[in-house]
Design an enzyme around this catalytic site. Structure first.
Site, short mmCIF file in Angstrom:
data_model
loop_
_atom_site.label_atom_id
_atom_site.label_comp_id
_atom_site.label_asym_id
_atom_site.label_seq_id
_atom_site.Cartn_x
_atom_site.Cartn_y
_atom_site.Cartn_z
N HIS A 83 0.82 -1.20 0.00
CA HIS A 83 0.00 0.00 0.00
C HIS A 83 0.86 1.26 0.00
O HIS A 83 0.53 2.26 -0.63
CB HIS A 83 -0.94 0.01 1.20
CG HIS A 83 -2.08 0.96 1.08
ND1 HIS A 83 -2.17 2.12 1.82
CD2 HIS A 83 -3.18 0.95 0.29
CE1 HIS A 83 -3.28 2.76 1.50
NE2 HIS A 83 -3.91 2.09 0.57
N CYS A 84 1.99 1.18 0.68
CA CYS A 84 2.90 2.33 0.78
C CYS A 84 3.50 2.72 -0.57
O CYS A 84 3.87 3.88 -0.76
CB CYS A 84 4.03 2.04 1.76
SG CYS A 84 3.50 1.67 3.44
N VAL A 85 3.63 1.77 -1.50
CA VAL A 85 4.33 2.05 -2.76
C VAL A 85 3.37 2.24 -3.93
O VAL A 85 3.80 2.32 -5.08
CB VAL A 85 5.35 0.95 -3.10
CG1 VAL A 85 6.40 0.85 -2.00
CG2 VAL A 85 4.69 -0.41 -3.34
#
Length: 351
Positions: free
Chosen positions: A337-339
């Site tokens: 989700h962070c990337v």
């Protein structure tokens, strides 16, 4: 391409709001990892896992991939083959597109614009000047109108249910290295005006040794308007146990925009303790990414990997839930989700 500022008519006043992640996407935006030092010598393994993630997403929807330089573009092209990926040569500091990228909003007519919040690498922990310019680049590439705001805001700090409710954490947003002087009420005002949030709900904190200061997307996520999946730690001696239990207790007392309680589903954290170059790593299954017909869930070679997939699959009955390796990516402190950053489906707004 039209610019707006914080003093112009707000997105909310023009009928815009941030859609839920599970609503249809036009594309996913990502950045290719390039700096071996930032990855503590793990860049080759990180790129291998990144390539599998990009190929998987590109099977379901187009991917826009930012690449720092000629070497990055050549490496990505070689690994990705004929995947449905468009490359963009852009100066970059790192890969955390969820936090430094734009946040898209959409109106009732299905038209899309974006918000360019400030980014300062989670309170000045790393270089950020190049990454802070990424939303402006995306706006230009799409020729999409956008608001340029003076407030630091990271996409990973916000979890939306698509019906006016946003979850966040005090440990992150209330740090004095982001927006000194903004309290819970003032944050609610900004998020109401620019993302259409009608109800802002606060949890206290996130995972131990999370350099984002406890992003919500590493612990607690909506899977639909009424359902929240939240991380739990069974070991009472683990430092994450008390924080996750308090979050669980608080969530059970919260209600949606209509005053109705949420359905709360517990999601275990990985069983194994993972050590990185700077101490304990924050692996989590809650950092999944939802796209058109799929959900990708990080896996760590852990006893709880399969259990996490079994819990999440019934929550996404119309999507394929796919486990992919993230043991190398988590060395950087985040996961899928962070990337990623979704671009909602819809025509570009023409004000």
């Amino acid at each position: 391409m039209q610019h707006f500022s914080a003093t112009d008519p707000t997105p909310r006043s023009l009928g815009f709001a941030m859609p839920a992640e599970w609503q249809p996407h036009a594309a996913t935006w990502m950045s290719w990892p390039a700096d071996d030092e930032l990855w503590f010598g793990h860049l080759a393994g990180v790129r291998e896992e990144f390539a599998e993630l990009v190929r998987t997403i590109a099977h379901f929807e187009p991917v826009h991939l930012l690449v720092r330089d000629e070497e990055s573009e050549a490496d990505a092209a070689a690994r990705l083959g004929g995947a449905n990926v468009k490359f963009h040569r852009v100066p970059l500091d790192d890969v955390w597109m969820r936090d430094n990228g734009p946040i898209f909003v959409r109106n009732a007519g299905g038209e899309v614009a974006l918000i360019n919040w400030r980014f300062n690498a989670w309170g000045g922990k790393f270089d950020w000047q190049n990454d802070d310019r990424v939303p402006e680049y995306v706006a230009g590439a799409l020729n999409v109108p956008h608001w340029d705001l003076p407030v630091v805001m990271e996409g990973g700090a916000l979890e939306m249910n698509g019906d006016g409710v946003c979850l966040t954490t005090r440990s992150c947003l209330l740090t004095d290295t982001r927006n000194l002087g903004l309290d819970e009420s003032k944050y609610a005002d900004w998020l109401r005006a620019f993302l259409g949030v009608s109800k802002l709900l606060w949890l206290d904190g996130g995972l131990e040794n999370d350099h984002t200061d406890g992003h919500i997307d590493t612990i607690t996520r909506f899977t639909d308007e009424k359902t929240i999946v939240t991380s739990t730690e069974a070991d009472p001696n683990d430092p994450n146990h008390a924080v996750m239990q308090k979050n669980l207790d608080d969530l059970r007392q919260m209600t949606d925009a209509h005053g109705q309680p949420f359905r709360i589903v517990e999601l275990p954290l990985p069983a194994n303790y993972l050590e990185g170059a700077e101490g304990r790593l924050p692996p989590t299954y809650a950092n999944f990414y939802i796209g058109n017909g799929f959900v990708v869930v990080p896996q760590y070679g852990d006893p709880n990997d399969q259990r996490a997939l079994e819990i999440l699959q019934p929550l996404f009955p119309n999507r394929e839930v796919i486990g992919l390796p993230s043991r190398q990516i988590i060395e950087g402190g985040g996961s899928f989700h962070c990337v990623t950053q979704q671009q909602p489906a819809g025509a570009i707004w023409k004000p």
